[in-house]
Design a protein around this motif. Sequence first.
Motif, PDB file in Angstrom:
ATOM      1  N   HIS A 176       0.823  -1.218   0.000  1.00 19.34           N
ATOM      2  CA  HIS A 176       0.000   0.000   0.000  1.00 19.34           C
ATOM      3  C   HIS A 176       0.857   1.268   0.000  1.00 19.34           C
ATOM      4  O   HIS A 176       0.393   2.320  -0.431  1.00 19.34           O
ATOM      5  CB  HIS A 176      -0.984   0.008   1.169  1.00 19.34           C
ATOM      6  N   HIS A 177       2.107   1.172   0.470  1.00 14.85           N
ATOM      7  CA  HIS A 177       3.013   2.326   0.363  1.00 14.85           C
ATOM      8  C   HIS A 177       3.476   2.507  -1.077  1.00 14.85           C
ATOM      9  O   HIS A 177       3.590   3.633  -1.572  1.00 14.85           O
ATOM     10  CB  HIS A 177       4.240   2.122   1.257  1.00 14.85           C
ATOM     11  N   LYS A 178       3.750   1.391  -1.748  1.00 15.54           N
ATOM     12  CA  LYS A 178       4.259   1.443  -3.115  1.00 15.54           C
ATOM     13  C   LYS A 178       3.145   1.763  -4.107  1.00 15.54           C
ATOM     14  O   LYS A 178       3.247   2.687  -4.916  1.00 15.54           O
ATOM     15  CB  LYS A 178       4.906   0.104  -3.485  1.00 15.54           C
ATOM     16  N   MET A 179       2.061   0.978  -4.046  1.00 13.83           N
ATOM     17  CA  MET A 179       0.966   1.127  -5.001  1.00 13.83           C
ATOM     18  C   MET A 179       0.136   2.374  -4.714  1.00 13.83           C
ATOM     19  O   MET A 179      -0.428   2.982  -5.622  1.00 13.83           O
ATOM     20  CB  MET A 179       0.079  -0.127  -4.964  1.00 13.83           C
ATOM     21  N   GLY A 180       0.068   2.773  -3.444  1.00 15.57           N
ATOM     22  CA  GLY A 180      -0.769   3.912  -3.074  1.00 15.57           C
ATOM     23  C   GLY A 180      -0.036   5.230  -3.148  1.00 15.57           C
ATOM     24  O   GLY A 180      -0.098   5.959  -4.140  1.00 15.57           O
ATOM     25  N   GLN A 181       0.703   5.527  -2.108  1.00 12.97           N
ATOM     26  CA  GLN A 181       1.317   6.852  -2.012  1.00 12.97           C
ATOM     27  C   GLN A 181       2.375   7.099  -3.084  1.00 12.97           C
ATOM     28  O   GLN A 181       2.311   8.077  -3.822  1.00 12.97           O
ATOM     29  CB  GLN A 181       1.909   7.038  -0.615  1.00 12.97           C
ATOM     30  N   MET A 182       3.372   6.222  -3.158  1.00 15.24           N
ATOM     31  CA  MET A 182       4.484   6.505  -4.061  1.00 15.24           C
ATOM     32  C   MET A 182       4.056   6.532  -5.519  1.00 15.24           C
ATOM     33  O   MET A 182       4.492   7.400  -6.287  1.00 15.24           O
ATOM     34  CB  MET A 182       5.597   5.478  -3.842  1.00 15.24           C
ATOM     35  N   THR A 183       3.187   5.615  -5.930  1.00 14.55           N
ATOM     36  CA  THR A 183       2.730   5.616  -7.319  1.00 14.55           C
ATOM     37  C   THR A 183       1.936   6.884  -7.627  1.00 14.55           C
ATOM     38  O   THR A 183       2.041   7.444  -8.726  1.00 14.55           O
ATOM     39  CB  THR A 183       1.890   4.358  -7.616  1.00 14.55           C
ATOM     40  N   THR A 184       1.154   7.358  -6.673  1.00 20.58           N
ATOM     41  CA  THR A 184       0.437   8.631  -6.855  1.00 20.58           C
ATOM     42  C   THR A 184       1.418   9.759  -7.126  1.00 20.58           C
ATOM     43  O   THR A 184       1.225  10.569  -8.047  1.00 20.58           O
ATOM     44  CB  THR A 184      -0.398   8.965  -5.607  1.00 20.58           C
ATOM     45  N   TYR A 185       2.475   9.834  -6.322  1.00 19.08           N
ATOM     46  CA  TYR A 185       3.455  10.908  -6.479  1.00 19.08           C
ATOM     47  C   TYR A 185       4.134  10.833  -7.847  1.00 19.08           C
ATOM     48  O   TYR A 185       4.343  11.865  -8.512  1.00 19.08           O
ATOM     49  CB  TYR A 185       4.519  10.833  -5.388  1.00 19.08           C
ATOM     50  N   LEU A 186       4.475   9.627  -8.274  1.00 21.37           N
ATOM     51  CA  LEU A 186       5.171   9.467  -9.553  1.00 21.37           C
ATOM     52  C   LEU A 186       4.270   9.839 -10.729  1.00 21.37           C
ATOM     53  O   LEU A 186       4.707  10.508 -11.673  1.00 21.37           O
ATOM     54  CB  LEU A 186       5.675   8.029  -9.696  1.00 21.37           C
ATOM     55  N   ILE A 187       2.999   9.422 -10.669  1.00 20.39           N
ATOM     56  CA  ILE A 187       2.057   9.780 -11.742  1.00 20.39           C
ATOM     57  C   ILE A 187       1.857  11.290 -11.770  1.00 20.39           C
ATOM     58  O   ILE A 187       1.870  11.912 -12.839  1.00 20.39           O
ATOM     59  CB  ILE A 187       0.718   9.054 -11.545  1.00 20.39           C
TER      60      ILE A 187
END
Length: 320
Positions: A176-187
Amino acid sequence: MKNEISISGVWNSAKELREPKVRDYLYASEIGRAYLDVYYSLNGEKATNPIDDRVQRIFDAGSSFEWMIKRVMSVAGVLQDEEVECIVPATKDMMSVHGRADMLIGGKPNVKSIADSDEFKNLPYFLKVKVQAVAEYLADVEYIEPFIVEVKSVNSNAFWAHKNLDENGYFKGYEHHKMGQMTTYLIARGEDVGRLFYVSRDDLCLMETSVFRKQWEAKWTEWVKKMTHYYTNKIEPEREPDIVFNSEKSSKFYPEGKYEPNWNIGRSPYLTKITGMEKEAWENYAGRLAREENEKIKDTKSNRSKNDREMATQANNEKA
């Protein structure tokens, strides 16, 4: 007469109080959570099981580790920004997603001026040691391509547990850290790679793991679209089951894994609204359900004989 004071009471109970509000956008930290919890939150439902003081203090402790690492990066001259606003705009079939990344690290390290800076002088000794170690490491680095960082603190038992380490002995991190927060930031930023810094709360050990947008974006998009569908059509998502099968909980008698209470329910701020039970009653109920299911799959002689008989009966029926 001396004034008698005690700080512990106010310290332990002090917490930020946030009133629920109706909103039409998602938080990055919600991505991957139980759909029903997020649906209630979007609609401004008041929590029936708000975070207790101890759990809030655990979150506060995490914020203190984040602050510590930011100060080290700042003194080392590589902290370009903090609390970086990241927003993925809404589309026809997706709500917008809002978040704030902890740090943007990069640029030209400011190694030579570290010792003379007021910020360095005001650090406690143990952080000065960390800064000096980082400075020595960066001494010959001319430029760092900027990258987004999210800091997470983890209980040391989980941090060092064998099942949570990759093939190189590093903490793998949580989906949930990778798919949620970090992926949001990268997109939101149009970038391909970011990093998660995980800190062990008990011994201050730090491990980092890279997160690649291409690995998680499809799953991120699927989750956001599904949540958007529920919200825009006013469809209340189904509740999750009380118990789930965990393949990582394997052992001699449970070689494939075993059942356990579903902590998406157990830790839900809407537990009582969802289940109709108080937390302790639900824990007892879910624990009993898990034990009953585990007895059925336990690898014992009697269960193996029972399974053999069932398979033989099924085979005979198919022949007939």
